[in-house]
Design an enzyme around this catalytic site. Sequence first.
Site, short mmCIF file in Angstrom:
data_model
loop_
_atom_site.label_atom_id
_atom_site.label_comp_id
_atom_site.label_asym_id
_atom_site.label_seq_id
_atom_site.Cartn_x
_atom_site.Cartn_y
_atom_site.Cartn_z
CG ASN A 37 -2.17 0.78 1.06
OD1 ASN A 37 -2.32 1.49 0.06
ND2 ASN A 37 -3.09 0.67 2.00
CG HIS A 122 -12.10 -4.15 10.02
ND1 HIS A 122 -11.14 -3.22 9.72
CD2 HIS A 122 -11.45 -5.31 10.23
CE1 HIS A 122 -9.95 -3.81 9.74
NE2 HIS A 122 -10.12 -5.08 10.05
NE ARG A 147 -10.11 -3.02 13.24
CZ ARG A 147 -9.25 -2.32 12.50
NH1 ARG A 147 -8.01 -2.75 12.34
NH2 ARG A 147 -9.62 -1.21 11.91
CE1 TYR A 159 -6.05 1.61 10.51
CE2 TYR A 159 -6.83 0.82 12.64
CZ TYR A 159 -6.48 0.58 11.32
OH TYR A 159 -6.58 -0.69 10.83
CG ASP A 208 -5.12 -2.12 14.67
OD1 ASP A 208 -4.09 -1.83 15.31
OD2 ASP A 208 -5.13 -2.36 13.45
CD GLU A 234 -4.18 -5.39 14.52
OE1 GLU A 234 -5.38 -5.72 14.59
OE2 GLU A 234 -3.65 -5.04 13.45
NE ARG A 281 -3.03 -8.13 13.00
CZ ARG A 281 -3.93 -8.21 12.02
NH1 ARG A 281 -4.50 -9.35 11.75
NH2 ARG A 281 -4.26 -7.13 11.32
CG HIS A 310 -2.50 -7.40 7.60
ND1 HIS A 310 -1.61 -6.73 6.80
CD2 HIS A 310 -3.47 -6.53 7.89
CE1 HIS A 310 -2.04 -5.50 6.60
NE2 HIS A 310 -3.18 -5.34 7.26
CG ASP A 314 -3.89 -2.65 2.68
OD1 ASP A 314 -4.73 -2.45 3.56
OD2 ASP A 314 -2.73 -3.02 2.92
CD1 TRP A 400 -2.87 7.35 10.03
CD2 TRP A 400 -2.26 5.42 9.06
NE1 TRP A 400 -4.00 6.75 9.51
CE2 TRP A 400 -3.66 5.58 8.94
CE3 TRP A 400 -1.63 4.28 8.53
CZ2 TRP A 400 -4.46 4.64 8.28
CZ3 TRP A 400 -2.42 3.35 7.89
CH2 TRP A 400 -3.81 3.53 7.75
C1 GCO Z 1 -5.40 -3.89 9.98
C2 GCO Z 1 -4.42 -2.89 9.52
C3 GCO Z 1 -4.77 -2.12 8.29
C4 GCO Z 1 -3.58 -1.27 7.84
C5 GCO Z 1 -3.47 -1.26 6.37
C6 GCO Z 1 -2.32 -0.41 5.87
O1 GCO Z 1 -5.33 -4.27 11.14
O2 GCO Z 1 -6.18 -4.33 9.16
O3 GCO Z 1 -3.95 -2.12 10.58
O4 GCO Z 1 -5.95 -1.41 8.43
O5 GCO Z 1 -3.70 0.02 8.31
O6 GCO Z 1 -3.35 -2.57 5.94
O7 GCO Z 1 -2.21 -0.51 4.49
MG MG Z 2 -3.75 -3.52 12.20
#
Ligand code: GCO
Ligand code: MG
Length: 400
Positions: A37, A122, A147, A159, A208, A234, A281, A310, A314, A400
């Site tokens: 990404n 999510h 989540r 975020y 997260d 997380e 992860r 993960h 993305d 971030w």
């Molecule tokens: C998650 C991740 C994503 C990332 C993203 C960055 O736990 O799914 O933190 O949301 O921010 O994959 O490209």
């Molecule tokens: Mg994450």
Amino acid sequence: MKIKDAKVFVCSPGRNFVTLKIYTDEGIYGLGDCTLNGRELAVASYLTDHLIPCLIGRDPFQTEDIWQYLYRGAYWRKGPVTMSAIAAVDMALWDIKGKALNTPLYNLLGGKSRTGVMVYGHANGRDIPETVDEVGKFIEMGYLAVRAQSGVPGLPGTYGVSKDKMFYEPAERGPENVWCSEKYLLQAPKLFEALRLRYGDDVHLLHDAHHRLTPIQAARLGKDLEPFHLFWLEDAVTAELQEGFRLIRQHTTTPLAVGEIFDTVWDANLLITEQLIDYLRMTVVRGGGITPLKKIAAFAEMYHVQTGCHGATDLSPVTMGAALHFDISVSNFGIQEYMRHAKETDEVFPHAYFFKDSYLHPGEKPGHGVEYDEKLAAKFPYERAYLPVNRKLDGTMWNW
Ligand code: GCO
Ligand code: MG
């Protein structure tokens, strides 16, 4: 069988994806994902300019030797660009093996260790009541784990909180974000208190912190969240300093997950051997492919660490497909993240995996079971995009 050719495709059906296709002299091809990404074209060039020329003429069944050749052979090891590119080759080769042997990939990884893959969705909202309602929608769809991320009073956005709900882009592009750990630390436990009040104790809840806390702040959050027994907390801190997790661990029994940005086992060796985390992860694309991930899972198993791949949007459906075969086969599987992709993405990547009766299933197609519609993909050209950046209230650059 010999590798005859390989091509890299970059497309943007809803968001950018980079896909590798490896062709053999027997007409079988394999697909790999190498989407990174915000740095997509670097990986595309790494593959086209440097890796593909080394692949031609090799036996696609030699996944171990080819992996070692690409990893050791570059001399320059590690890093997300290198490891995502190697991962795409590895995924595509395992796909070829499965297709050549006419069997789903999981059969080559040890067979099924479970009947389905538990996933988490999510849910997000601008405030606590909205987030609580959103969690309910996932429970209604049959999710066993959700989540939850909520907006923080006094911050314009944060975020994981998006105007879109079911299919949202985690990495919202655009202006810089503003962050305040103190405000967030007051809010997060209230969110989980409200969720337990509304939904009781059965649903697994995850959260997260997206690398934003210091170890002592993470320890405090873990402690404050204990009454609400999260499945995991997380990325509480950035994990470059693995030792930092000792401090968090000394203070809280909230299970810890980390590693979506790790690219080799060396990012997690201390976290694993000292049992400082509960879930790792790393997933196929960032971790260099199926070949190293199987070894890392076996290593983690000895230290009671489970997998938690993960699975944000993305990562393309090719990574999701490959991850599901991995998930269903390894004995120390914990959970799989499952952010549903947008409709256009799913159309460009038709796939065998499906969600049924609360679990994701990899499907029974040979290989990883994910395809790439080149014609359709060509209608969605690459769009330059970056991940957002984050600043503290006083303007200091932050994670971030
Ligand atoms: C998650 C991740 C994503 C990332 C993203 C960055 O736990 O799914 O933190 O949301 O921010 O994959 O490209
Ligand atoms: Mg994450």
